[in-house]
Write a protein that holds these residues in place. Structure first.
Motif, PDB file in Angstrom:
ATOM      1  N   PRO A  79       0.823  -1.225   0.000  1.00 15.26           N
ATOM      2  CA  PRO A  79       0.000   0.000   0.000  1.00 15.26           C
ATOM      3  C   PRO A  79       0.858   1.277   0.000  1.00 15.26           C
ATOM      4  N   GLU A  80       2.000   1.211   0.679  1.00 17.32           N
ATOM      5  CA  GLU A  80       2.925   2.356   0.715  1.00 17.32           C
ATOM      6  C   GLU A  80       3.540   2.589  -0.675  1.00 17.32           C
ATOM      7  N   LEU A  81       3.891   1.514  -1.353  1.00 14.67           N
ATOM      8  CA  LEU A  81       4.424   1.630  -2.720  1.00 14.67           C
ATOM      9  C   LEU A  81       3.377   2.239  -3.641  1.00 14.67           C
ATOM     10  N   GLU A  82       2.125   1.863  -3.406  1.00 18.05           N
ATOM     11  CA  GLU A  82       1.046   2.381  -4.254  1.00 18.05           C
ATOM     12  C   GLU A  82       0.843   3.874  -4.012  1.00 18.05           C
ATOM     13  N   GLU A  83       0.867   4.261  -2.736  1.00 17.85           N
ATOM     14  CA  GLU A  83       0.636   5.672  -2.408  1.00 17.85           C
ATOM     15  C   GLU A  83       1.737   6.578  -2.936  1.00 17.85           C
ATOM     16  N   THR A  84       2.979   6.080  -2.891  1.00 19.75           N
ATOM     17  CA  THR A  84       4.107   6.909  -3.307  1.00 19.75           C
ATOM     18  C   THR A  84       4.367   6.830  -4.810  1.00 19.75           C
ATOM     19  N   GLY A  85       3.697   5.914  -5.497  1.00 18.09           N
ATOM     20  CA  GLY A  85       3.924   5.754  -6.926  1.00 18.09           C
ATOM     21  C   GLY A  85       5.128   4.888  -7.243  1.00 18.09           C
ATOM     22  N   LEU A  86       5.856   4.454  -6.193  1.00 22.95           N
ATOM     23  CA  LEU A  86       7.026   3.579  -6.404  1.00 22.95           C
ATOM     24  C   LEU A  86       6.621   2.243  -7.011  1.00 22.95           C
ATOM     25  N   ILE A  87       5.355   1.888  -6.898  1.00 25.58           N
ATOM     26  CA  ILE A  87       4.875   0.591  -7.372  1.00 25.58           C
ATOM     27  C   ILE A  87       5.145   0.393  -8.871  1.00 25.58           C
ATOM     28  N   ASN A  88       5.202   1.498  -9.625  1.00 24.91           N
ATOM     29  CA  ASN A  88       5.435   1.337 -11.060  1.00 24.91           C
ATOM     30  C   ASN A  88       6.835   0.806 -11.358  1.00 24.91           C
ATOM     31  N   ALA A  89       7.859   1.433 -10.761  1.00 21.47           N
ATOM     32  CA  ALA A  89       9.232   0.971 -10.989  1.00 21.47           C
ATOM     33  C   ALA A  89       9.440  -0.408 -10.375  1.00 21.47           C
ATOM     34  N   ILE A  90       8.956  -0.598  -9.154  1.00 20.10           N
ATOM     35  CA  ILE A  90       9.188  -1.871  -8.469  1.00 20.10           C
ATOM     36  C   ILE A  90       8.335  -2.973  -9.102  1.00 20.10           C
ATOM     37  N   GLY A  91       7.136  -2.607  -9.532  1.00 21.49           N
ATOM     38  CA  GLY A  91       6.293  -3.574 -10.230  1.00 21.49           C
ATOM     39  C   GLY A  91       6.938  -4.072 -11.518  1.00 21.49           C
ATOM     40  N   GLU A  92       7.651  -3.188 -12.217  1.00 17.30           N
ATOM     41  CA  GLU A  92       8.345  -3.615 -13.438  1.00 17.30           C
ATOM     42  C   GLU A  92       9.521  -4.524 -13.109  1.00 17.30           C
ATOM     43  N   TRP A  93      10.188  -4.230 -11.979  1.00 17.49           N
ATOM     44  CA  TRP A  93      11.277  -5.113 -11.530  1.00 17.49           C
ATOM     45  C   TRP A  93      10.712  -6.501 -11.203  1.00 17.49           C
ATOM     46  N   VAL A  94       9.578  -6.528 -10.536  1.00 16.64           N
ATOM     47  CA  VAL A  94       8.923  -7.798 -10.194  1.00 16.64           C
ATOM     48  C   VAL A  94       8.603  -8.576 -11.476  1.00 16.64           C
ATOM     49  N   LEU A  95       8.001  -7.870 -12.434  1.00 16.63           N
ATOM     50  CA  LEU A  95       7.595  -8.514 -13.687  1.00 16.63           C
ATOM     51  C   LEU A  95       8.802  -9.081 -14.430  1.00 16.63           C
ATOM     52  N   GLU A  96       9.860  -8.287 -14.528  1.00 14.44           N
ATOM     53  CA  GLU A  96      11.051  -8.749 -15.257  1.00 14.44           C
ATOM     54  C   GLU A  96      11.721  -9.924 -14.545  1.00 14.44           C
TER      55      GLU A  96
END
Ligand code: C2E
Ligand code: MG
Ligand code: MG
Ligand code: MG
Length: 280
Positions: A79-96
């Motif tokens: 939820p913190e990643l989502e609020e800060t927008g960090l989820i986009n960069a980290i989500g791409e790392w997860v996907l890759e």
């Protein structure tokens, strides 16, 4: 053993507001550097086909080991990643990272083991599609090599843009799964209009399935209606043999849960698959 390797994450249960706020501040500043510092990792939880009792897929789950806070649960930091927008960069790392693992699984002869990745609502935006295509290209995968899990609350937003993007993903050939079904209020009639291949029934509905008649009837209805819409049904959080027996009777397709395996690191997943694959 494999079951113990994903020990209990630390959660912030405290009634003290100052501590809560301080933890959030510490978490936020920690998260902003966690990716570059290599503090994230993925673990993989197998999904088992109920007819053949073989591993038919796995789900990548994000782990964060903070030097200050220790192991933090994704229920706290996502939820913190989502609020800060960090989820986009980290989500791409997860996907890759998950796609590279899927590539390895194929190369080791486990091409039947699908790879699923959780996707936040914040990630579902137009820029996600080209980013995904680039990752698939880099890892040598086809869109149908991966599955994206989207929580029920995402669909509740009822945003035309999200539905359009999900349709584009489905048209590419990406598998889509509805995560945590039963925790929100979306109806199966609504799901019918969505390009979803799979419905994952939330653990809260599975827990009492062998003892509580009501939950068992709800799960039966979800499975029957899901099947009538050609959706595959996965039961989440399966912890007992009794639940397995019950889900088998109800015609559930796949199970996931601590009974078969906790989420485990990549090398352990490969060992588990190798052990199951050898007949001797
Ligand atoms: P989820 O996607 O519904 O994942 C299932 C959660 O249930 C996982 O918790 C898993 O470890 C746990 N679980 C599996 N089997 C059992 C069981 O038999 N009993 C019990 N008690 N629990 C079981 P985890 O790994 O802590 O993740 C929690 C949630 O955090 C996930 O729920 C997902 O919504 C989110 N999450 C995790 N990784 C990611 C990620 O890479 N991206 C995003 N956006 N969200 C993530
Ligand atoms: Mg999931
Ligand atoms: Mg779930
Ligand atoms: Mg969840």
């Amino acid at each position: 053993s494999a079951r113990e390797s994903d020990g209990p994450p630390r959660r912030f249960y405290t009634p003290d507001l100052d501590t809560v706020v301080n933890n959030r501040i510490a978490m936020r500043s920690g998260l902003s550097r966690a990716l570059e510092r290599g503090e994230f990792s993925l673990v993989y939880q197998p999904k088992v086909d109920l007819k053949t009792w073989t591993v038919c897929g796995c789900e990548a789950l994000l782990r964060w080991r903070s030097p200050d806070l220790g192991n933090v649960s994704p229920a706290d930091f996502v939820p913190e990643l989502e609020e800060t927008g960090l989820i986009n960069a980290i989500g791409e790392w997860v996907l890759e990272t998950a796609c590279r693992k899927r590539r390895l699984l194929i190369d080791r002869g486990h091409s039947k083991v699908r790879m699923a990745v959780n996707l936040s609502v914040r990630q579902i935006r137009p820029a996600f599609i080209p980013a995904l295509i680039a990752i698939l290209k880099r890892t040598g995968l086809e869109p149908n090599d991966i599955e994206l899990e989207i929580t029920e609350s995402v669909l509740m937003k009822d945003s035309g843009e999200i539905v359009l993007l999900l349709q584009q993903l489905a048209d590419l050939g990406v598998h889509l799964a509805l995560d945590d079904f039963g925790t929100g209020y979306s109806s199966l009639a609504y799901i019918k209009m969505m390009p979803l291949d799979t419905i994952k029934i939330d653990r809260s509905l599975i827990t009492d399935i062998a003892t509580g008649a009501e939950d068992a009837e709800i799960v039966r209805a979800v499975i029957d209606m899901g099947h009538s819409m050609s959706r595959r049904i996965v039961a989440e959080g399966v912890e007992t043999e009794q639940q397995v027996a019950h889900l088998r009777r109800l015609g559930c397709d796949e199970i996931q849960g601590y009974l078969f395996s906790r989420p485990i690191p990549g090398p352990e997943l490969l060992k588990l698959l190798a052990g199951l694959a050898s007949p001797s």
